[in-house]
Write a protein that holds these residues in place. Structure first.
Motif, PDB file in Angstrom:
ATOM      1  N   LYS A  78      28.047  -6.075 -18.976  1.00 50.63           N
ATOM      2  CA  LYS A  78      27.118  -6.390 -17.892  1.00 50.63           C
ATOM      3  C   LYS A  78      26.140  -7.448 -18.390  1.00 50.63           C
ATOM      4  O   LYS A  78      25.886  -7.537 -19.597  1.00 50.63           O
ATOM      5  N   VAL A  79      25.582  -8.222 -17.481  1.00 53.03           N
ATOM      6  CA  VAL A  79      24.611  -9.234 -17.860  1.00 53.03           C
ATOM      7  C   VAL A  79      23.391  -9.142 -16.955  1.00 53.03           C
ATOM      8  O   VAL A  79      23.515  -8.894 -15.748  1.00 53.03           O
ATOM      9  N   CYS A  80      22.206  -9.302 -17.551  1.00 57.23           N
ATOM     10  CA  CYS A  80      20.957  -9.411 -16.785  1.00 57.23           C
ATOM     11  C   CYS A  80      20.406 -10.808 -16.994  1.00 57.23           C
ATOM     12  O   CYS A  80      20.110 -11.206 -18.126  1.00 57.23           O
ATOM     13  N   ILE A  81      20.278 -11.560 -15.918  1.00 58.12           N
ATOM     14  CA  ILE A  81      19.716 -12.903 -15.972  1.00 58.12           C
ATOM     15  C   ILE A  81      18.201 -12.787 -15.825  1.00 58.12           C
ATOM     16  O   ILE A  81      17.701 -12.260 -14.828  1.00 58.12           O
ATOM     17  N   THR A 125      24.174 -16.869 -10.988  1.00 58.44           N
ATOM     18  CA  THR A 125      24.721 -15.555 -10.623  1.00 58.44           C
ATOM     19  C   THR A 125      26.184 -15.671 -10.216  1.00 58.44           C
ATOM     20  O   THR A 125      27.036 -14.884 -10.657  1.00 58.44           O
ATOM     21  N   CYS A 157      28.302 -16.229 -13.320  1.00 63.47           N
ATOM     22  CA  CYS A 157      28.430 -15.037 -14.167  1.00 63.47           C
ATOM     23  C   CYS A 157      29.292 -13.955 -13.520  1.00 63.47           C
ATOM     24  O   CYS A 157      29.934 -13.164 -14.226  1.00 63.47           O
ATOM     25  N   GLU A 158      29.307 -13.904 -12.207  1.00 65.50           N
ATOM     26  CA  GLU A 158      30.105 -12.889 -11.517  1.00 65.50           C
ATOM     27  C   GLU A 158      31.600 -13.017 -11.820  1.00 65.50           C
ATOM     28  O   GLU A 158      32.349 -12.045 -11.693  1.00 65.50           O
ATOM     29  N   PHE A 182      31.649 -11.206 -15.768  1.00 66.50           N
ATOM     30  CA  PHE A 182      30.997  -9.958 -16.160  1.00 66.50           C
ATOM     31  C   PHE A 182      31.310  -8.852 -15.157  1.00 66.50           C
ATOM     32  O   PHE A 182      31.531  -9.107 -13.966  1.00 66.50           O
ATOM     33  N   LYS A 220      29.222  -6.655 -14.136  1.00 64.58           N
ATOM     34  CA  LYS A 220      28.095  -6.532 -13.223  1.00 64.58           C
ATOM     35  C   LYS A 220      27.048  -7.573 -13.594  1.00 64.58           C
ATOM     36  O   LYS A 220      26.798  -7.811 -14.775  1.00 64.58           O
ATOM     37  N   VAL A 221      26.433  -8.177 -12.590  1.00 63.53           N
ATOM     38  CA  VAL A 221      25.385  -9.177 -12.796  1.00 63.53           C
ATOM     39  C   VAL A 221      24.125  -8.714 -12.072  1.00 63.53           C
ATOM     40  O   VAL A 221      24.149  -8.468 -10.861  1.00 63.53           O
ATOM     41  N   SER A 229      19.592  -9.321 -12.072  1.00 60.87           N
ATOM     42  CA  SER A 229      18.588 -10.321 -12.464  1.00 60.87           C
ATOM     43  C   SER A 229      17.206  -9.697 -12.487  1.00 60.87           C
ATOM     44  O   SER A 229      16.932  -8.708 -11.797  1.00 60.87           O
ATOM     45  N   ASP A 253      26.029  -4.746 -23.785  1.00 63.34           N
ATOM     46  CA  ASP A 253      25.706  -5.658 -22.689  1.00 63.34           C
ATOM     47  C   ASP A 253      24.816  -6.800 -23.178  1.00 63.34           C
ATOM     48  O   ASP A 253      24.446  -6.863 -24.349  1.00 63.34           O
TER      49      ASP A 253
END
Length: 440
Positions: free
Chosen positions: A104-107, A122, A125-126, A129, A131-132, A134, A165
C-alpha cells in the motif's frame, strides 16, 4: 518468442507492436494471445531497449529518463535519482519496486501541491499498488511539526499500514523532510519515495536522507537519517513555481557553488544566473543546475552519510545565521531566501577573518541581490533584535557547547569549519549586510 511472425529486433518489435495495437487490437494482452506470444517477454525486451508500455495510450513509448546513483561509503548503490520531463517514467521504478502489487502507498502532500499533482500521482500509483491513500496538510513551514506527524501516524494506523508498505513524499522540502521522518519512525522504519516538486527540494533536501521536523521555534531539531528508496525529479514541475520559489531554491544552488564550485561552476553561474528570470525556464540552465547540485550532494553523502566526519557539515554554509533569521522572522521568509542572506553573511565573516578578499564578498552579493529578489530584514532586525538573532544561533543543532561550528570560505570551493566565530563577528556581519547591501 514463440511465434516467428513477431520480430525480435527491438526497433522492429516496437514498430510492429504499436502498429498492430493501433490498427487491429484493443489491448496488448489480446494481441499477444493472438500470436501465442509472451506478454512479459515483449515488455522485457522493449524495456531493455529503452521503451515502456503506456497502459492508458495502449502503446509503447520511448523512455525519456536519466538516472544517477547515490552510493554509500563503500561505493554500493543506496538508491537512484531519476530525472524526466513528466511523471510517467516513475512507472518503471514502481513496477520493479512492487512487482506483485501487494504494498500500500500513502501519498503525503501539502494543500497547494496536492491541488496540482495529487490526482495525477494517485492515478499513476493505482496501477502499481494494492491501495492508494493520501494525507494532505496545510501548506507552509508552520505544518512541519510533531503534531502533523502524529496525524500521519493516525492515518497510517487507520489504513492498517504495515512495515512492508510505503510513503511517497509529493512536494517541496517541508513535505519531504516530514514524510521522511514519519517513514523513519513509523513501525521503526518503513520505505519512502521522494518526488520533489520545488527547486529547493530538487537540488538539496530530497537528496541524502536527512529527515526531520521543527520543534517549537527550533528548526529541524527532531529528525533522523533515513534514506529514500528512490528520488524522482519531474523537471516540468519547475515551470509551475512562482519566481519567489525559484529564487529560494537558488539559495541552495549558490551555497553549493561556493563550497564545491572550484570546477568552474561558480563562474558559469555568474555568467548564466540571469536565466533564472526567463519564462519559460531555459532547460539547459536548469539541467546544469540540477546536475551539478545533485552530483556534489551525492558525493558528499557518499563520503559522510551520517555527518560523522565533518564533510557533510560543510553543507551548513549559510545556514547558521540563515536559520536564526528564519526563526526570528517566524518563518515569513522562505528557507532559501534566508540561505541567500546567510551566504553573504558567511562571506563577510570570512573576509573579516582574513580568509577571502572584499572582491569575492561583493561578487557573491551581486550574484544574489542583482539577479534575485531577496526580502529585506533591516526593518525588523535592528538594535536589540540583532542580539536576539545571534542568541538563536546558540540553540541551533550545529552548536557544540558554548561554541558554534561555523562554515566559512577560504575561496570558491574551499569551505572550512571554524569554531572561533564570536557573537561580535556575527553582529558586525549583520550590521554591515543591512547597512551596505540592503541600502542599494
Amino acid at each position: 518468442m514463440s511465434n516467428m511472425n513477431i520480430p525480435n529486433d527491438p526497433i522492429m518489435l516496437f514498430s510492429f507492436i504499436n502498429t498492430q495495437l493501433r490498427d487491429n487490437y484493443s489491448s496488448l494482452t489480446e494481441l499477444v494471445k493472438s500470436y501465442s506470444a509472451d506478454e512479459e517477454d515483449i515488455k522485457g525486451k522493449l524495456a531493455a531497449a529503452g521503451y515502456r508500455y503506456d497502459e492508458e495510450k495502449n502503446q509503447f513509448v520511448k523512455k525519456t529518463i536519466i538516472s544517477r546513483d547515490v552510493l554509500d561509503e563503500e561505493g554500493k548503490k543506496i538508491y537512484s535519482i531519476d530525472y524526466s520531463d513528466g511523471f510517467d517514467e516513475l512507472s518503471d521504478f514502481l513496477q520493479n519496486y512492487n512487482p506483485d502489487k501487494q504494498k500500500k502507498v500513502c501519498i503525503v502532500s501539502d494543500s497547494h501541491v496536492a491541488s496540482i499533482y495529487l490526482e495525477e500521482m494517485t492515478k499513476l500509483c493505482e496501477k502499481y499498488f494494492a491501495k492508494v491513500v493520501s494525507f494532505v496538510f496545510p501548506e507552509g513551514e508552520a505544518s512541519k511539526n510533531l503534531d502533523t506527524v502524529r496525524e500521519i501516524y493516525v492515518k497510517l494506523i487507520e489504513e492498517k499500514f504495515t512495515r512492508k508498505d510505503v510513503l511517497l513524499a509529493l512536494g517541496g522540502g517541508v513535505t519531504g523532510d516530514m514524510c521522511g521522518y514519519t517513514a523513519a519512525t513509523f513501525l521503526r522504519g518503513i520505505d519512502f519515495i521522494q518526488v520533489p516538486t520545488s527547486l529547493l527540494a530538487d537540488v538539496d533536501s530530497s537528496i541524502g536522507g536527512k529527515t526531520g521536523v521543527d520543534f517549537d521555534s527550533y528548526k529541524n531539531m527532531v529528525g533522523a537519517f533515513h534514506m529514500p528508496v528512490n528520488v524522482y525529479i519531474n523537471t516540468a514541475t519547475l515551470d509551475t513555481l512562482s519566481r519567489r520559489q525559484l529564487y529560494s531554491g537558488m539559495g541552495e544552488v549558490v551555497k553549493m557553488a561556493l563550497i564545491r564550485g572550484d570546477d568552474g561552476f561558480y563562474s558559469w553561474l555568474e555568467e548564466n544566473i540571469s536565466k533564472v528570470n526567463e519564462t519559460p525556464l531555459d532547460r539547459s540552465f536548469t539541467s546544469k543546475v540540477l546536475d551539478f547540485s545533485n552530483q556534489k550532494k551525492a558525493d558528499i553523502v557518499a563520503e559522510d552519510p551520517h555527518e560523522m566526519k565533518g564533510v557533510r557539515e560543510l553543507l551548513n554554509f549559510g545556514h547558521t545565521l540563515g536559520h536564526a533569521i528564519e526563526k526570528f522572522m517566524d518563518f515569513e521568509l522562505l528557507h532559501g531566501e534566508c540561505v541567500h542572506i546567510g551566504c553573504i553573511l558567511a562571506c563577510i565573516i570570512s573576509r573579516n577573518k582574513g580568509m577571502i578578499g572584499q572582491e569575492l564578498v561583493d561578487d557573491v552579493a551581486s550574484l544574489i541581490l542583482d539577479n534575485m529578489e531577496v526580502p529585506k530584514i533591516g526593518d525588523k532586525i535592528k538594535g536589540e533584535a540583532i542580539d536576539r538573532v545571534i542568541e538563536l544561533t546558540h540553540s541551533d543543532k550545529k552548536a557544540v557547547g558554548a561554541s558554534i561550528k561555523y562554515v566559512l570560505l577560504e575561496g570558491v570551493g574551499k569551505a572550512v569549519i571554524r569554531t572561533d566565530v564570536s557573537d561580535e563577528d556575527m553582529k558586525a556581519a549583520l550590521v554591515e549586510y543591512i547597512q551596505k547591501y540592503e541600502s542599494k
